[in-house]
Enzyme design. Structure first.
Site, PDB file in Angstrom:
ATOM      1  N   ASP A   1       3.199  -3.021   8.111  1.00 28.95           N
ATOM      2  CA  ASP A   1       2.141  -2.901   7.107  1.00 28.95           C
ATOM      3  C   ASP A   1       1.185  -1.777   7.495  1.00 28.95           C
ATOM      4  O   ASP A   1       1.123  -1.370   8.662  1.00 28.95           O
ATOM      5  CB  ASP A   1       1.374  -4.230   6.979  1.00 28.95           C
ATOM      6  CG  ASP A   1       0.582  -4.325   5.682  1.00 28.95           C
ATOM      7  OD1 ASP A   1       0.589  -3.364   4.894  1.00 28.95           O
ATOM      8  OD2 ASP A   1      -0.050  -5.370   5.450  1.00 28.95           O
TER       9      ASP A   1
ATOM     10  N   ALA B   1      -2.968  -0.133   7.070  1.00 29.74           N
ATOM     11  CA  ALA B   1      -4.333  -0.642   7.276  1.00 29.74           C
ATOM     12  C   ALA B   1      -5.312   0.362   6.694  1.00 29.74           C
ATOM     13  O   ALA B   1      -4.970   1.528   6.471  1.00 29.74           O
ATOM     14  CB  ALA B   1      -4.611  -0.844   8.763  1.00 29.74           C
TER      15      ALA B   1
ATOM     16  N   GLY C   1       0.814  -1.218   0.000  1.00 24.61           N
ATOM     17  CA  GLY C   1       0.000   0.000   0.000  1.00 24.61           C
ATOM     18  C   GLY C   1       0.840   1.256   0.000  1.00 24.61           C
ATOM     19  O   GLY C   1       2.077   1.207   0.098  1.00 24.61           O
ATOM     20  N   SER C   2       0.159   2.391  -0.085  1.00 24.50           N
ATOM     21  CA  SER C   2       0.871   3.660  -0.245  1.00 24.50           C
ATOM     22  C   SER C   2       1.668   4.032   1.007  1.00 24.50           C
ATOM     23  O   SER C   2       2.716   4.670   0.905  1.00 24.50           O
ATOM     24  CB  SER C   2      -0.124   4.766  -0.602  1.00 24.50           C
ATOM     25  OG  SER C   2      -1.132   4.849   0.380  1.00 24.50           O
TER      26      SER C   2
ATOM     27  N   GLU D   1      -1.041 -10.891   3.342  1.00 22.94           N
ATOM     28  CA  GLU D   1      -0.766 -10.046   4.516  1.00 22.94           C
ATOM     29  C   GLU D   1      -1.090 -10.796   5.802  1.00 22.94           C
ATOM     30  O   GLU D   1      -0.343 -10.722   6.783  1.00 22.94           O
ATOM     31  CB  GLU D   1      -1.592  -8.757   4.435  1.00 22.94           C
ATOM     32  CG  GLU D   1      -1.111  -7.825   3.324  1.00 22.94           C
ATOM     33  CD  GLU D   1      -1.978  -6.610   3.094  1.00 22.94           C
ATOM     34  OE1 GLU D   1      -1.481  -5.657   2.488  1.00 22.94           O
ATOM     35  OE2 GLU D   1      -3.158  -6.610   3.504  1.00 22.94           O
TER      36      GLU D   1
ATOM     37  N   LYS E   1      -7.360   7.060   9.731  1.00 18.61           N
ATOM     38  CA  LYS E   1      -7.727   5.626   9.727  1.00 18.61           C
ATOM     39  C   LYS E   1      -8.181   5.134  11.115  1.00 18.61           C
ATOM     40  O   LYS E   1      -8.697   4.025  11.234  1.00 18.61           O
ATOM     41  CB  LYS E   1      -6.512   4.788   9.288  1.00 18.61           C
ATOM     42  CG  LYS E   1      -5.836   5.238   7.984  1.00 18.61           C
ATOM     43  CD  LYS E   1      -6.308   4.447   6.814  1.00 18.61           C
ATOM     44  CE  LYS E   1      -5.603   4.755   5.512  1.00 18.61           C
ATOM     45  NZ  LYS E   1      -4.350   4.060   5.339  1.00 18.61           N
TER      46      LYS E   1
HETATM   47  C1  5RP Z   1      -3.572  -3.736   1.204  1.00 14.86           C
HETATM   48  C2  5RP Z   1      -3.801  -3.210   2.557  1.00 14.86           C
HETATM   49  C3  5RP Z   1      -3.202  -1.886   2.880  1.00 14.86           C
HETATM   50  O1  5RP Z   1      -2.450  -1.999   4.034  1.00 14.86           O
HETATM   51  C4  5RP Z   1      -4.299  -0.898   3.108  1.00 14.86           C
HETATM   52  O2  5RP Z   1      -5.145  -0.893   1.975  1.00 14.86           O
HETATM   53  C5  5RP Z   1      -3.749   0.498   3.378  1.00 14.86           C
HETATM   54  O3  5RP Z   1      -3.267   1.057   2.204  1.00 14.86           O
HETATM   55  P1  5RP Z   1      -2.736   2.544   2.138  1.00 14.86           P
HETATM   56  O4  5RP Z   1      -1.487   2.592   2.965  1.00 14.86           O
HETATM   57  O5  5RP Z   1      -2.495   2.766   0.665  1.00 14.86           O
HETATM   58  O6  5RP Z   1      -3.815   3.443   2.659  1.00 14.86           O
HETATM   59  O7  5RP Z   1      -4.416  -3.789   3.399  1.00 14.86           O
HETATM   60  O8  5RP Z   1      -4.231  -4.957   1.015  1.00 14.86           O
END
Ligand code: 5RP
Length: 217
Positions: A80, A82, A28-29, A102, A120
């Site tokens: 990671d 979320a 993810g970003s 994940e 978030k």
């Molecule tokens: C990917 C995920 C990502 O961790 C989640 O979507 C968060 O993404 P971002 O950092 O782009 O907001 O679960 O499957």
């Protein structure tokens, strides 16, 4: 601070938890900022296990050795992002569609550090539609069971996961007991993975705010 600044700040805070060994890297970003930072510290880690094909490409481009989880044993730390998090460190994940790998990488890691910006953090999970990865032939059946649970399933059309499956995003579920709901949906025939990370929550949640990083442990 804009949202990208906060994502970068959360990623910077997570770098402190990297202490050698083989690490897990999410998707993810927000994690992409972490990968940028990790590139400068690639000699400090043995290798990485990736949670998606997209992350694998970025890690390799950054000069980081990516290995199969089956060759790695227990990972020292998993970093990671979320889509939603509560103060109990329960998460909704899978907005990027990488939820199955994940969840496996999180399960195989000694410590799970989750990095988010403060948009978030929610009191109750469920405003973000809950991603459910399904075996394609089970999609309609699983969707009907989601309606029976009170949700509104929406097929993520045109999207195929790294595992060759499909995703149903379930809107308007009242997730008052994330551990029980994770167990319940995970047990439905045709479901590969539900994007609730509650039975194995994050160990450390790093929330980037205008006033700095809030650490929830
Ligand atoms: C990917 C995920 C990502 O961790 C989640 O979507 C968060 O993404 P971002 O950092 O782009 O907001 O679960 O499957």
């Amino acid at each position: 601070m804009n949202q990208n600044d906060k994502k970068r700040a959360a990623a910077e805070a997570a770098i402190r938890y990297v202490d050698g060994g083989i690490i897990g890297v999410g998707t993810g970003s927000t994690v992409n900022f972490f990968i940028d930072l990790l590139a400068k510290r690639s000699r400090d880690i043995e290798a990485a296990v990736s949670s998606s094909e997209a992350t694998t490409r970025l890690l390799r481009a950054a000069g980081i050795d990516v290995i199969d989880l089956n060759q790695a044993g227990t990972l020292s730390v998993y970093v990671d992002g979320a889509d939603e998090a509560d103060k109990h460190r329960h998460l909704i994940k899978g907005g990027g569609g990488a939820l199955t790998r994940e969840k496996i990488v999180a399960a195989a890691s000694r410590k799970f550090v989750c990095i988010v910006d403060d948009s978030k953090l929610v009191p109750v999970l469920g405003h973000f539609p809950l991603p459910v990865e399904v075996i394609p032939m089970g999609r309609s059946y699983v969707s009907r069971t989601m309606i029976a649970l009170g949700g509104q399933p929406v097929y993520r059309e045109g999207f195929v996961t790294d595992n060759g499956n499909q995703i149903v995003d379930v809107h308007n579920l009242a997730i008052t007991d994330p551990v029980a709901l994770e167990q319940h949906i995970g047990g439905i025939a045709g479901v590969v993975t539900v994007g609730l990370f509650a039975a194995r929550p994050a160990d450390t949640l790093l929330v980037a705010t205008d006033n700095g990083i809030e650490t929830i442990e």
